[in-house]
Design a protein around this motif. Structure first.
Motif, short mmCIF file in Angstrom:
data_model
loop_
_atom_site.label_atom_id
_atom_site.label_comp_id
_atom_site.label_asym_id
_atom_site.label_seq_id
_atom_site.Cartn_x
_atom_site.Cartn_y
_atom_site.Cartn_z
N LEU A 165 0.86 -1.19 0.00
CA LEU A 165 0.00 0.00 0.00
C LEU A 165 0.89 1.23 0.00
CD1 LEU A 165 -2.63 -1.13 2.68
CD2 LEU A 165 -2.89 -1.20 0.19
N THR A 167 0.90 4.47 -0.24
CA THR A 167 0.12 5.69 -0.15
C THR A 167 0.42 6.40 1.16
OG1 THR A 167 -2.12 6.57 0.10
CG2 THR A 167 -1.80 4.27 0.71
N ASP A 169 -1.69 7.92 2.79
CA ASP A 169 -2.87 7.78 3.65
C ASP A 169 -2.73 6.61 4.62
OD1 ASP A 169 -4.28 9.93 2.63
OD2 ASP A 169 -5.13 8.76 0.98
N LEU A 170 -1.77 5.73 4.37
CA LEU A 170 -1.53 4.60 5.27
C LEU A 170 -0.85 5.12 6.54
CD1 LEU A 170 -1.57 1.52 5.78
CD2 LEU A 170 0.65 1.41 4.62
N TYR A 189 -4.03 1.76 9.80
CA TYR A 189 -5.29 2.04 9.10
C TYR A 189 -5.01 2.97 7.93
CZ TYR A 189 -5.09 6.41 11.75
OH TYR A 189 -4.69 7.60 12.29
N ILE A 190 -6.00 3.13 7.05
CA ILE A 190 -5.90 4.05 5.92
C ILE A 190 -6.78 5.26 6.21
CG2 ILE A 190 -6.28 4.40 3.46
CD1 ILE A 190 -5.68 1.51 2.99
N LEU A 248 -7.44 -3.53 5.09
CA LEU A 248 -7.27 -2.09 5.27
C LEU A 248 -7.95 -1.31 4.16
CD1 LEU A 248 -3.49 -1.92 6.31
CD2 LEU A 248 -5.48 -1.66 7.79
N LEU A 249 -7.92 -1.83 2.95
CA LEU A 249 -8.58 -1.16 1.82
C LEU A 249 -10.09 -1.17 1.94
CD1 LEU A 249 -6.35 -2.47 -1.11
CD2 LEU A 249 -6.53 -0.11 -0.30
N SER A 491 -9.94 6.60 -3.33
CA SER A 491 -8.94 7.01 -2.35
C SER A 491 -7.59 6.43 -2.70
CB SER A 491 -9.36 6.55 -0.95
OG SER A 491 -8.38 6.89 -0.01
N GLY A 492 -6.56 7.02 -2.12
CA GLY A 492 -5.22 6.49 -2.30
C GLY A 492 -4.37 7.38 -3.18
#
Length: 495
Positions: A165, A167, A169-170, A189-190, A248-249, A491-492
């Motif tokens: 992941l 990103t 946002d992670l 979490y994201i 998580l996604l 998102s991401g």
């Protein structure tokens, strides 16, 4: 570490050394080294570290050697700042006078540097200890998909998740659990997908308990799970990074603990018992067939002995006459009632299974073969049990292997259904099934109904339950897990 409040650092190097040695009294793993600068012998230093938890080469080459050979080191209180910013060659150096942070750094594998004339110290990251290599989890092997699994090193585990992941946002948020073990845990979490109410509830539950040591995630799970007396898990666990990334996604939260390869995921719903990460790596048609077979296997493994007992004992008129005569002939000469046969053989099977698990791989396989073939056949020939009972127990066992994640609940339900059927026949079975459904519908996992997606009237929520729909149909994340970024592609990425 409340007793550490009585200790404070001073500007005297000798007093600081005495303080640390007093705190670690009778601990022979604590190593200290006093050294001086070769150009100015008046500059005196001391380092502390725990043997076996540090990188000795890093200490020698990046701490001791630069300090001994440097000819521009200043004296006095400013010396600690110069060491911090100009001389120590390490990627993580922290200046502190907090004795609790110093002790925590020592026991975590850091090196502590004290300087004569300064009441502060440097915590230098020099951690290095043996860790297991990345391997496929034995309990979660797949035919297709990634072959990597978590290890006991938390930083390695976080890196594996980060690789999947990429990103910003992670988010990884660290906390410490256990008054004595001081075990690091990480909440993952994201941001923008996670439900903040669930996240805040997790923080609240983690702060609500106190324990001396945390050595495995089950220590935490029993404190924070909903309905702790229930036979069903309301918090999931896995050893696979791809499973954690996928959850998580969807808006779930992962709790990672240093020292164990098992990661907790939450919320956890009933249908997740029957989902496999391999379902998403193969054709949706075959994945749906496999998932449907797992659901059917669950009901077969908990119901088959109870239904057979009820029909044989109370409802013989519902059995076709040829089959009833065949069963009666097989029971000729068997001295025990059917309920005793079932109970004994089911208990023997569980004993054999546990013995096979505890033994080495080759011996466990041999024991299973001996138990299944030799003991079963001998018991039938000796007329201790009837042949139909062996078939019923075999079906129960085989279907139980289809869903290993729900093994504990399956065993409990199997015996509960059997005992109620022995007393009331099919009425007892229906009573037990009704009680099971009521219990499942009353369960919650961090505020989310345990059967949420199975009772939804929205078609989108049903596309990843007992069947696995094609990816182009699963456009939205589960609405009961997240309230923002419902669309999977929303998102991401780097902002």
């Amino acid at each position: 570490m409340s007793k550490l409040e009585n200790y404070k650092l001073s500007s005297s190097l000798d007093k600081n050394i005495e303080t640390i040695k007093e705190i670690f009294n009778n601990d022979d793993t604590l190593i200290n080294r006093i050294f001086k600068n070769q150009h100015n012998p008046g500059l005196e230093y001391c380092i502390f570290f725990v043997n076996g938890m540090v990188d000795s080469r890093l200490i020698n080459e990046n701490i001791i050697e630069p300090i001994i050979t440097n000819h521009i080191i200043e004296e006095g209180a400013d010396s600690i700042n110069q060491l911090h910013h100009q001389i120590i060659a390490a990627d993580n150096v922290t200046k502190t006078k907090d004795i609790a942070k110093i002790i925590e750094g020592i026991v975590s594998g850091d090196t502590i540097l004290f300087v004569e004339g300064s009441s502060e110290s440097l915590i230098i990251d020099t951690k290095q200890y043996e860790t297991r290599s990345i391997e496929e989890p034995v309990s979660e092997k797949v035919l297709r998909g990634p072959r990597e699994g978590f290890t006991e090193h938390i930083i390695t585990n976080l890196a594996m998740i980060r690789r999947k992941l990429k990103t910003n946002d992670l988010k990884f948020e660290f906390t410490v659990l256990g008054q004595q073990s001081r075990t690091r845990a990480c909440i993952c979490y994201i941001d923008g997908i996670v439900n903040k109410k669930i996240l805040n509830e997790l923080y609240k539950r983690l702060d609500s308990f106190s324990i001396d040591g945390v050595l495995d995630v089950n220590y935490i799970q029993e404190f924070i799970k909903d309905s702790p007396l229930s036979m069903f898990d309301t918090i999931g666990n896995t050893e696979r990074p791809d499973v954690v990334a996928a959850k998580l996604l969807e808006g779930r939260i992962a709790l990672i603990l240093d020292g164990t390869p098992v990661v907790l995921t939450l919320p956890y719903l009933f249908i997740e018992y029957f989902q496999s990460n391999e379902d998403y790596y193969i054709s949706f048609t075959f994945a749906s067939i496999g998932r449907f077979l797992r659901v059917i296997s669950f009901f077969i493994t908990i119901s088959t002995p109870a239904i057979y007992l009820a029909l044989i004992t109370f409802h013989q008129e519902t059995i076709p006459t040829p089959l009833l005569l065949s069963i009666a002939a097989a029971r000729q000469g068997v001295p025990f009632p059917t309920v005793v046969e079932l109970l004994v053989l089911l208990i023997v099977f569980e004993i054999l299974r546990e013995s096979g698990i505890r033994m080495s791989t080759h011996m466990g396989e041999s024991l299973s073969i001996v138990g299944a073939l030799v003991l079963g056949q001998a018991a039938v020939e000796a007329r201790f049990i009837s042949a139909p009972i062996v078939i019923i127990v075999a079906i129960t066992a085989i279907t139980g292997f289809m869903i290993p994640g729900i093994k504990g609940a399956s065993i409990t339900l199997r015996f509960s259904f059997l005992l109620l059927s022995a007393m009331l026949g099919l009425y007892g079975y229906m009573f037990a099934a009704s009680a099971l459904l009521i219990h499942l519908f009353r369960l919650r996992s961090f505020g989310v109904p345990y059967m949420a997606n199975l009772t939804s009237l929205h078609l989108q929520d049903l596309k990843d339950t007992a069947i696995r729909a094609p990816w182009w149909y699963m456009k939205y994340r589960p609405k009961f897990l997240t309230y923002k970024n419902i669309k999977r592609e929303a998102s991401g990425g780097i902002k």
